[in-house]
Enzyme design. Structure first.
Site, mmCIF file in Angstrom:
data_model
loop_
_atom_site.group_PDB
_atom_site.id
_atom_site.type_symbol
_atom_site.label_atom_id
_atom_site.label_comp_id
_atom_site.label_asym_id
_atom_site.label_seq_id
_atom_site.Cartn_x
_atom_site.Cartn_y
_atom_site.Cartn_z
ATOM 1 N N SER A 105 65.930 73.265 108.298
ATOM 2 C CA SER A 105 65.621 74.410 109.022
ATOM 3 C C SER A 105 64.117 74.478 108.845
ATOM 4 O O SER A 105 63.348 74.242 109.927
ATOM 5 C CB SER A 105 66.080 75.678 108.292
ATOM 6 O OG SER A 105 67.398 75.902 108.646
ATOM 7 N N ASP A 109 62.376 72.200 101.130
ATOM 8 C CA ASP A 109 62.914 71.623 100.049
ATOM 9 C C ASP A 109 61.980 70.923 99.073
ATOM 10 O O ASP A 109 61.399 69.913 99.599
ATOM 11 C CB ASP A 109 64.144 70.712 100.392
ATOM 12 C CG ASP A 109 65.032 70.585 99.184
ATOM 13 O OD1 ASP A 109 66.039 71.142 99.210
ATOM 14 O OD2 ASP A 109 64.752 69.733 98.372
ATOM 15 N N CYS A 170 55.535 82.809 101.497
ATOM 16 C CA CYS A 170 54.911 81.663 102.386
ATOM 17 C C CYS A 170 55.559 81.742 103.876
ATOM 18 O O CYS A 170 56.693 81.710 103.952
ATOM 19 C CB CYS A 170 55.333 80.323 101.814
ATOM 20 S SG CYS A 170 54.996 79.103 102.782
ATOM 21 N N GLY A 176 66.914 78.909 106.969
ATOM 22 C CA GLY A 176 68.181 78.323 106.756
ATOM 23 C C GLY A 176 68.192 78.138 105.110
ATOM 24 O O GLY A 176 69.231 78.425 104.426
ATOM 25 N N GLY A 177 67.298 77.326 104.530
ATOM 26 C CA GLY A 177 67.368 77.082 103.197
ATOM 27 C C GLY A 177 67.057 78.217 102.243
ATOM 28 O O GLY A 177 67.809 78.496 101.172
ATOM 29 N N TYR A 184 63.132 85.350 97.746
ATOM 30 C CA TYR A 184 62.106 86.411 97.158
ATOM 31 C C TYR A 184 60.837 86.565 97.680
ATOM 32 O O TYR A 184 60.485 85.422 97.747
ATOM 33 C CB TYR A 184 62.764 86.469 95.692
ATOM 34 C CG TYR A 184 61.537 85.691 94.984
ATOM 35 C CD1 TYR A 184 60.345 86.148 94.415
ATOM 36 C CD2 TYR A 184 61.758 84.268 94.686
ATOM 37 C CE1 TYR A 184 59.524 85.581 94.106
ATOM 38 C CE2 TYR A 184 60.679 83.459 94.289
ATOM 39 C CZ TYR A 184 59.651 83.904 93.765
ATOM 40 O OH TYR A 184 58.378 83.317 93.302
ATOM 41 N N LEU A 469 67.568 77.730 92.428
ATOM 42 C CA LEU A 469 68.098 76.744 93.435
ATOM 43 C C LEU A 469 66.654 76.349 94.194
ATOM 44 O O LEU A 469 66.704 75.312 94.476
ATOM 45 C CB LEU A 469 69.298 77.282 94.014
ATOM 46 C CG LEU A 469 69.687 76.348 95.338
ATOM 47 C CD1 LEU A 469 70.205 74.905 94.517
ATOM 48 C CD2 LEU A 469 70.950 76.983 96.063
ATOM 49 N N ASN A 470 66.149 77.364 94.896
ATOM 50 C CA ASN A 470 65.259 77.174 96.062
ATOM 51 C C ASN A 470 63.912 76.415 95.335
ATOM 52 O O ASN A 470 62.911 76.243 95.934
ATOM 53 C CB ASN A 470 64.722 78.433 96.571
ATOM 54 C CG ASN A 470 65.589 78.625 97.764
ATOM 55 O OD1 ASN A 470 66.321 77.747 98.152
ATOM 56 N ND2 ASN A 470 65.719 79.829 98.424
ATOM 57 N N TYR A 471 63.731 76.351 93.988
ATOM 58 C CA TYR A 471 62.952 75.564 93.359
ATOM 59 C C TYR A 471 63.455 74.308 92.970
ATOM 60 O O TYR A 471 63.453 73.978 91.852
ATOM 61 C CB TYR A 471 62.045 76.291 92.405
ATOM 62 C CG TYR A 471 61.357 77.362 92.681
ATOM 63 C CD1 TYR A 471 60.983 77.704 94.173
ATOM 64 C CD2 TYR A 471 60.916 78.423 91.857
ATOM 65 C CE1 TYR A 471 60.192 78.758 94.424
ATOM 66 C CE2 TYR A 471 60.294 79.599 92.353
ATOM 67 C CZ TYR A 471 59.744 79.562 93.704
ATOM 68 O OH TYR A 471 59.043 80.748 93.959
HETATM 69 C C1 FAD Z 1 55.091 76.357 100.434
HETATM 70 C C2 FAD Z 1 56.047 76.857 99.795
HETATM 71 C C3 FAD Z 1 56.308 78.231 99.461
HETATM 72 C C4 FAD Z 1 57.465 78.852 99.050
HETATM 73 N N1 FAD Z 1 57.552 80.214 98.669
HETATM 74 C C5 FAD Z 1 58.756 80.763 98.405
HETATM 75 C C6 FAD Z 1 58.701 82.092 98.170
HETATM 76 O O1 FAD Z 1 57.944 82.789 98.175
HETATM 77 N N2 FAD Z 1 59.857 82.594 97.839
HETATM 78 C C7 FAD Z 1 61.129 81.589 97.546
HETATM 79 O O2 FAD Z 1 62.246 82.502 97.238
HETATM 80 N N3 FAD Z 1 61.144 80.576 97.749
HETATM 81 C C8 FAD Z 1 59.974 80.026 98.326
HETATM 82 N N4 FAD Z 1 59.988 78.631 98.558
HETATM 83 C C9 FAD Z 1 61.025 77.827 98.437
HETATM 84 C C10 FAD Z 1 61.950 77.968 99.506
HETATM 85 O O3 FAD Z 1 62.603 79.013 99.491
HETATM 86 C C11 FAD Z 1 63.011 76.668 99.588
HETATM 87 O O4 FAD Z 1 62.405 75.329 99.443
HETATM 88 C C12 FAD Z 1 63.911 76.874 100.695
HETATM 89 O O5 FAD Z 1 65.145 75.993 100.386
HETATM 90 C C13 FAD Z 1 63.336 76.337 102.008
HETATM 91 O O6 FAD Z 1 64.164 76.450 103.264
HETATM 92 P P1 FAD Z 1 63.727 75.583 104.417
HETATM 93 O O7 FAD Z 1 64.580 75.799 105.342
HETATM 94 O O8 FAD Z 1 62.364 75.488 104.631
HETATM 95 O O9 FAD Z 1 63.777 74.090 103.590
HETATM 96 P P2 FAD Z 1 64.801 72.981 104.090
HETATM 97 O O10 FAD Z 1 64.004 71.757 103.464
HETATM 98 O O11 FAD Z 1 64.965 72.808 105.748
HETATM 99 O O12 FAD Z 1 66.083 73.249 103.459
HETATM 100 C C14 FAD Z 1 66.361 73.539 102.110
HETATM 101 C C15 FAD Z 1 67.643 73.005 101.681
HETATM 102 O O13 FAD Z 1 68.724 74.000 102.293
HETATM 103 C C16 FAD Z 1 69.640 73.115 103.380
HETATM 104 N N5 FAD Z 1 69.623 73.963 104.554
HETATM 105 C C17 FAD Z 1 68.503 74.062 105.253
HETATM 106 N N6 FAD Z 1 68.852 74.910 106.329
HETATM 107 C C18 FAD Z 1 70.180 75.020 106.401
HETATM 108 C C19 FAD Z 1 71.305 75.556 107.143
HETATM 109 N N7 FAD Z 1 70.894 76.319 108.326
HETATM 110 N N8 FAD Z 1 72.632 75.537 106.777
HETATM 111 C C20 FAD Z 1 72.960 75.111 105.639
HETATM 112 N N9 FAD Z 1 71.978 74.377 104.745
HETATM 113 C C21 FAD Z 1 70.592 74.475 105.277
HETATM 114 C C22 FAD Z 1 68.971 71.827 103.415
HETATM 115 O O14 FAD Z 1 69.895 70.891 103.645
HETATM 116 C C23 FAD Z 1 68.324 71.570 102.039
HETATM 117 O O15 FAD Z 1 69.361 71.294 101.085
HETATM 118 C C24 FAD Z 1 58.739 78.026 98.942
HETATM 119 C C25 FAD Z 1 58.566 76.658 99.374
HETATM 120 C C26 FAD Z 1 57.453 76.090 99.526
HETATM 121 C C27 FAD Z 1 57.496 74.734 99.885
#
Ligand code: FAD
Ligand code: NAG
Ligand code: NAG
Ligand code: NAG
Ligand code: NAG
Ligand code: NAG
Length: 533
Positions: A105, A109, A170, A176-177, A184, A469-471
């Site tokens: 999404s 990750d 951010c 999605g993730g 949060y 999990l999200n970290y």
């Molecule tokens: C710069 C930065 C700042 C951040 N700040 C915060 C913050 O303030 N608060 C917080 O809670 N977290 C924060 N995070 C962590 C963030 O929440 C996680 O990395 C989150 O999983 C990212 O989601 P994404 O869709 O961008 O990532 P992706 O890399 O696209 O996905 C992450 C995981 O979820 C799966 N996934 C993605 N989309 C879907 C979907 N549609 N259906 C099923 N599975 C899916 C992917 O396969 C992968 O396993 C931050 C991360 C970064 C890099």
């Protein structure tokens, strides 16, 4: 046409179809493409390594340079879905041809699981599915998972001055993730997680069918609100309840280094951060100041706060709850909620919230490694001193201390798969960034991170040492091909989900018994568990 040439043509076709049924990589490729065209329409955007824009599409959502090197395994192809049906085709065909499907999404990750894998794989990239429709009358929104938090916030602000949403700081993080892993931000103490406000979802299941809350059932709907989407299906969109925000909020950023008494303030903060009124969120971002001049290095603690109200109400709360900080009117700025989003995202507060829609990160990309910890007892002064000492060994370390308490303590540990609720004072996010290329630099910085993590054992949560999990952190355990047994997966499953892990395994075993949706840290299946009610 003569009979003989027709026969020749038929023979030619037989040879062709025989050739393509052999399982050479190329024929898998061909068959896969045929499958996609069969289950989709000609508009489905497909990028193979031979397509000129393949690399730029792949790079576009990469956020950690560690997974963007020449040796990083690359996808067989990338499908940038334009319609829900394109996602369905991606699932049906990658399952049919036993290719692992990575779902991306926003690409944030921490371990690159959405776009890199050691086994042959394809990516379904949702970045084109980014519509956000806000119903300001009802206080709800449908948001497609390819949208970013910034797009969501901007769209809310365009429609309403009285609603906000409690998700990440951010603005380029993907829905999605982020939502499926919890999510949060600064509204955590008042409203909990993004996942706490999801009321419906659309998901493509392992059979390529689209399900909503009603047709997927409450078990699966529970799982994708904190259990990570990637083990269960492709989430297409979430419906959320927005939350009320006041017309005026107050922010401050208060920096102190060790020479200015940062240590005592950090120590004190641990006793108040989770107990202050839930309208007040004060996090601490700890970095190294003057990192290039070794002898002048010091630790800087940045106290960064959002208060849901005006400064006149905030000052007495601070005087009573955290007088040591010595906060004055002059240190505070009153803003609207959407301006506070810009402020925390690092934008000037007077720019239009349009800037939140841009998916390009504000800062240049880095290599990084991250981990997380939960703290249930304040860390002692000597404990903190050991942390400063280790941070001073690195150039660009960063610890972010986020306060819990408030709403987080009111929600039960099993309400959602995300279990980190009452009893946590704060969460630590450990990060280290670097720009030097190559494996040697990576190894050194990661080794430093692991030493810090070992040092922290006595000071953080135990049995399990829990993690967010999200970290994502593959040091907690991993399976290269996504086929971990229950006991192997428990290594990370218990840390991310505590007692909710078993329920996730049960749901997984039921909805995806053949473990199609898998990755290095996915939820495992136990076939017999799937059959139980
Ligand atoms: C710069 C930065 C700042 C951040 N700040 C915060 C913050 O303030 N608060 C917080 O809670 N977290 C924060 N995070 C962590 C963030 O929440 C996680 O990395 C989150 O999983 C990212 O989601 P994404 O869709 O961008 O990532 P992706 O890399 O696209 O996905 C992450 C995981 O979820 C799966 N996934 C993605 N989309 C879907 C979907 N549609 N259906 C099923 N599975 C899916 C992917 O396969 C992968 O396993 C931050 C991360 C970064 C890099
Ligand atoms: C990509 O191009 C190379 C040569 O240019 C060719 O050998 C290969 O078969 C092509 N692959 C695909 C999947 O089209
Ligand atoms: C807070 O405001 C005071 C003035 O009232 C100023 O002297 C001080 O430097 C400010 N502190 C910080 C950390 O910004
Ligand atoms: C950091 O370096 C600058 C200039 O090099 C200096 O003025 C400042 O005092 C240093 N800060 C600390 C805390 O040492
Ligand atoms: C925002 O404020 C800065 C400095 O305070 C100023 O230079 C800039 O022009 C302002 N921008 C807008 C769009 O008002
Ligand atoms: C996955 O890896 C394990 C251990 O490396 C191996 O035993 C197993 O056969 C593999 N499974 C698949 C489906 O590739």
């Amino acid at each position: 046409m003569k009979t003989s040439s027709i026969a020749l043509l038929v023979l030619f076709h037989i040879i062709l179809s025989l050739a393509s049924s052999f399982a050479t990589p190329n024929s898998i490729h061909e068959n896969f493409l045929q499958c996609l065209s069969l289950h989709s329409d000609p508009s489905i955007p497909i990028f193979t390594p031979n397509t000129s824009s393949y690399s730029s599409i792949l790079q576009f959502s990469v956020r950690n340079l560690r997974f963007s090197t020449p040796t990083t395994p690359k996808p067989e192809l990338i499908i940038t879905a334009l319609h829900e049906s394109h996602v369905q085709a991606a699932v049906i065909c990658s399952r049919k041809y036993a290719l692992q499907l990575r779902i991306r999404s926003g690409g944030h990750d921490y371990e690159g699981l959405s776009y890199a894998s050691d086994v042959p794989f394809v990516i379904v990239d949702l970045l084109n599915l980014q519509s956000v429709s806000v119903d300001a009358e009802k206080g709800t929104a449908w948001v497609q998972t390819g949208a970013t938090t910034g797009q969501l916030y901007h769209n809310i602000a365009m429609k309403s001055k009285t609603y906000g949403f409690p998700a990440g700081i951010c603005p380029t993080v993907g829905i999605g993730g982020h939502f499926s892993g919890g999510g949060y931000g600064t509204l955590l103490r008042k409203y909990g997680l993004a996942a706490d406000h999801i009321v419906d979802a659309r998901l493509v299941n392992v059979d390529g069918k689209i399900l909503d809350r009603k047709s997927m059932g409450e078990d699966l709907f529970w799982s994708i609100r904190g259990g990570g989407g990637a083990s269960f299906g492709v989430v297409l969109s979430f419906k959320i309840n927005l939350v009320p925000v006041p017309p005026t909020v107050t922010v401050f950023r208060f920096n102190k280094n060790l020479e200015e008494g940062a240590a005592a303030l950090v120590e004190r903060w641990q006793y108040v951060a989770d107990k202050l009124p839930q309208d007040l969120f004060i996090r601490i971002v700890i970095t190294v100041e003057n990192s290039t001049q070794r002898e002048e290095r010091t630790i800087q603690a940045s106290f960064q706060a959002l208060f849901l109200g005006g400064v006149d109400k905030l000052i007495p709360i601070m005087e009573q709850g955290f007088p040591e900080l010595g906060l004055t009117h002059a240190n505070c700025t009153e803003l609207s909620w959407i301006q506070s989003v810009l402020y925390f995202a690092g934008f000037p507060i007077n720019v239009s919230s349009d800037v939140l829609v841009d998916r390009t990160p504000l800062n240049p990309l880095d290599y990084f490694k991250a981990k997380s910890d939960y703290v249930t007892e304040p860390i002692s002064e000597t404990g903190l001193e050991g942390i400063w000492k280790r941070l001073l060994e690195e150039n660009r370390p960063r610890l972010t201390l986020s306060p819990y308490g408030g709403r987080m303590s009111e929600i039960s540990e099993s309400a959602l798969p995300f279990p980190h609720r009452v009893g946590n004072i704060y969460k630590i996010q450990h990060m280290v960034f670097w720009r030097e290329k190559g494996l040697k630099a990576s190894r050194e910085h990661i080794a430093w991170m692991r030493r810090l993590f070992r040092y922290l054992i006595p000071y953080v949560s135990k049995f399990p040492r829990s993690a967010y999990l999200n970290y994502r952190d593959l040091d907690l355990g991993q399976s290269k091909n996504g086929t971990a047994s229950y006991s192997e997966a428990k290594a990370w499953g218990i840390k991310y989900f505590k007692n909710n892990f078993d329920r996730l395994v049960k749901v997984k075993s039921k909805v995806d018994p053949d473990n199609f949706f898998r990755n290095e840290q996915s939820i495992p299946t136990i076939p017999s568990w799937g059959k139980k009610n």
